[in-house]
Write an enzyme that holds these catalytic residues in place. Structure first.
Site, short mmCIF file in Angstrom:
data_model
loop_
_atom_site.label_atom_id
_atom_site.label_comp_id
_atom_site.label_asym_id
_atom_site.label_seq_id
_atom_site.Cartn_x
_atom_site.Cartn_y
_atom_site.Cartn_z
CG HIS A 48 -1.02 4.15 11.51
ND1 HIS A 48 -0.10 3.40 10.82
CD2 HIS A 48 -1.99 4.44 10.63
CE1 HIS A 48 -0.49 3.24 9.57
NE2 HIS A 48 -1.65 3.87 9.43
CE LYS A 49 -2.26 -0.41 20.46
NZ LYS A 49 -2.96 -1.54 19.86
CG LEU A 184 13.31 3.82 9.54
CD1 LEU A 184 14.00 3.64 10.90
CD2 LEU A 184 11.88 4.29 9.74
CB VAL A 186 14.75 -2.43 11.11
CG1 VAL A 186 14.78 -3.69 11.96
CG2 VAL A 186 14.53 -1.20 11.99
CB SER A 192 7.35 -7.32 12.47
OG SER A 192 7.21 -7.14 11.10
CE LYS A 193 12.93 -9.76 16.09
NZ LYS A 193 12.03 -10.85 16.49
NE ARG A 194 5.08 -1.22 17.21
CZ ARG A 194 4.23 -0.66 16.34
NH1 ARG A 194 3.78 -1.35 15.30
NH2 ARG A 194 3.85 0.58 16.49
CB ALA A 196 10.58 1.39 12.88
CG LEU A 434 19.18 13.31 -1.40
CD1 LEU A 434 20.54 13.45 -0.75
CD2 LEU A 434 19.25 13.59 -2.89
#
Ligand SMILES: CCCCCCCCCCCCCC(=O)SCCNC(=O)CCNC(=O)[C@H](O)C(C)(C)COP(=O)(O)OP(=O)(O)OC[C@H]1O[C@@H](n2cnc3c(N)ncnc32)[C@H](O)[C@@H]1OP(=O)(O)O
Length: 434
Positions: A48-49, A184, A186, A192-194, A196, A434
């Site tokens: 988990h980078k 959260l 996107v 998948s473009k980092r 987050a 929630l």
């Protein structure tokens, strides 16, 4: 999604319930299995980078009981908190989302309606209402600056979102002001473009600016490292619709009419003195709830303002009921659920699944089983299709008997910058996010 009809004691009719809490991609992980899974993934070199750089319990430390319980990092002086927002890729810009604005609220609603959490098979997607979002994001003491969006600079289209709200949460005997981080999201086209990790760092920065250093959040995915892992249970209220839309399926040797009969409920609540909560009940409900929540390892520290906000009934958002003793007028019991529909994706006949989610329940005189049966009756009266509950607090004691069936979704709870000696059992958790 796993079949759910084998579990002992669950009605065999409650099969293959599909909707899970937060898009669990890990369908059969129990806490016992978590450590093994983690070891395997470490051995495979999967990492988990981002999460490895954060002050959260790390997988490599699971089982190391020598590490102290409590904050992982001390707070920094406020002067050392970064003053400017994190950099976004050049095409995008930050926006603080004013949820008071009808226009902004609608933009957030549309982003989430089209891009938020789905089940593994992409049959259902959470459809939080605008009123719900306003309620969830504006509790006592909320910070507008914690409602964070990302827009495309050129078109101004909202493409990502993350939020925090402040909450006092007790961990054992420590009361800690935390951020509850949620929503959260996107846009599907930007996954998948980092993005987050940047969103998470930015909300962290803005939380730090308020001198708050801990957070609580839930996710359907396994991250370093769950404080506890809960399971969703589902109680059919409108079984025919649930079967028609593929949420559940007819059990072996069951007909539709037998299934409908099985889930039938009385027209009105059974408990004497059962009624809707009213504004003048806030002090009594606060006392009842505070006493009750004391028994859990992790629970919110609600005061009267919090109870007024989170638990006073709000149409199509939150429902709360209590039992007032007909003789003494004492408030002895309390139950509540919130309204979170899901969009049904690609069904000819139905577009919305109306779901109630068990919230906070307290029984002192009325048995919890009877109280929750009355909650089911109220949800049915209001035309909900399904009543969902996690196995938190004392919920395990009524789930099977009230004909809830286990879903295949897990919901993992996390704390940021706070280590627990070991993961909790769901029944040790007194917190519903929630
Ligand atoms: C002190 C204050 C602290 C405040 C902050 C406390 C922490 C708050 C944490 C947030 C609590 C949120 C609570 C909720 O709202 S849970 C609901 C999450 N939302 C959804 O599931 C909606 C649909 N999905 C999406 O919108 C995207 O897939 C999201 C946005 C989830 C990821 O976008 P994308 O798919 O385009 O990925 P990426 O390339 O940008 O980034 C990949 C990195 O992101 C890590 N990732 C993926 N999913 C999650 C997740 N649900 N929580 C935390 N981290 C997550 C992932 O492990 C990887 O890191 P690492 O594995 O390489 O390390």
């Amino acid at each position: 999604m796993a079949d759910s009809n084998e579990s002992s004691g669950t009605p065999e009719e409650t099969q293959n319930l599909k909707l899970d809490g937060n898009a669990a991609s890990e369908s059969d992980i129990s806490l016992d299995l978590l450590a093994r899974k983690v070891q395997e993934s470490l051995a495979l070199g999967s990492r988990h980078k981002f999460w490895e750089t954060q002050p959260v319990g790390q997988f490599k430390d699971i089982g190391d009981t020598s590490l102290p319980e409590g904050p992982i990092e001390p707070p920094s002086p406020l002067s050392e908190v970064k003053q400017e927002p994190y950099n976004l890729p050049n095409l995008y810009e930050w926006v603080t989302c004013d949820m008071d604005s009808e226009e902004m609220c609608l933009e957030v609603y549309n982003l989430l309606t089209n891009n938020y959490v789905e089940d593994d098979e992409n049959m259902f997607r959470f459809n939080y209402s605008k009123e719900f979002l306003r309620w969830a994001l504006r509790p006592p003491g909320y910070f507008k600056s914690w409602h964070i969006g990302v827009r495309v600079k050129s078109s101004k289209k909202l493409v990502a979102f993350i939020t925090g709200v402040p909450a006092r949460i007790r961990v054992r005997d420590q009361i800690i002001t935390m951020a509850e981080v949620n929503f959260l999201c996107v846009h599907k086209k930007l996954r998948s473009k980092r993005l987050a990790p940047v969103m998470i760092k930015e909300v962290t920065r803005r939380v730090h600016l308020e001198n708050i250093w801990q957070a609580a959040y839930t996710a359907g995915v396994v991250l370093p490292t769950p404080a506890t892992t809960c399971q969703y249970w589902h109680r059919s209220l409108h079984p025919k619709k649930l079967i028609d839309v593929g949420f559940s399926r007819l059990g072996a040797r069951m007909t539709m009419s037998r299934t409908i009969k099985l889930y039938k409920l009385p027209e009105s609540p059974i408990t004497q003195g059962f009624r809707k909560m009213e504004p003048h009940d806030v002090p009594a409900v606060t006392r009842l709830l505070r006493k009750y929540l004391n028994q859990f390892v992790v629970a919110p520290d609600f005061d009267e303002n919090d109870v007024e906000h989170w638990l006073l009934p709000k149409e199509d958002v939150v429902d709360s009921f209590l039992v007032e003793s007909p003789e003494t007028h004492e408030i002895t019991d309390f139950c509540s659920f919130y309204t979170l529909p899901s969009s049904i994706l690609g069904n000819q006949n139905y577009s919305t699944l109306k779901a109630a989610y068990s919230y906070y329940n307290v029984s002192t005189k009325t048995p919890l089983l009877q109280l929750m049966n009355d909650a089911l009756i109220m949800a049915k009266q209001q035309n909900f299709d399904v009543f969902n509950a996690l196995d938190v607090m004392q919920n395990e004691s009524f789930l099977k008997e009230l004909k809830f069936g286990p879903g295949d979704g897990k919901l993992h709870y996390y704390l940021y910058n706070y280590r627990l000696r070991q993961a909790l059992h769901p029944s040790e958790l007194g917190l519903v996010l929630l």
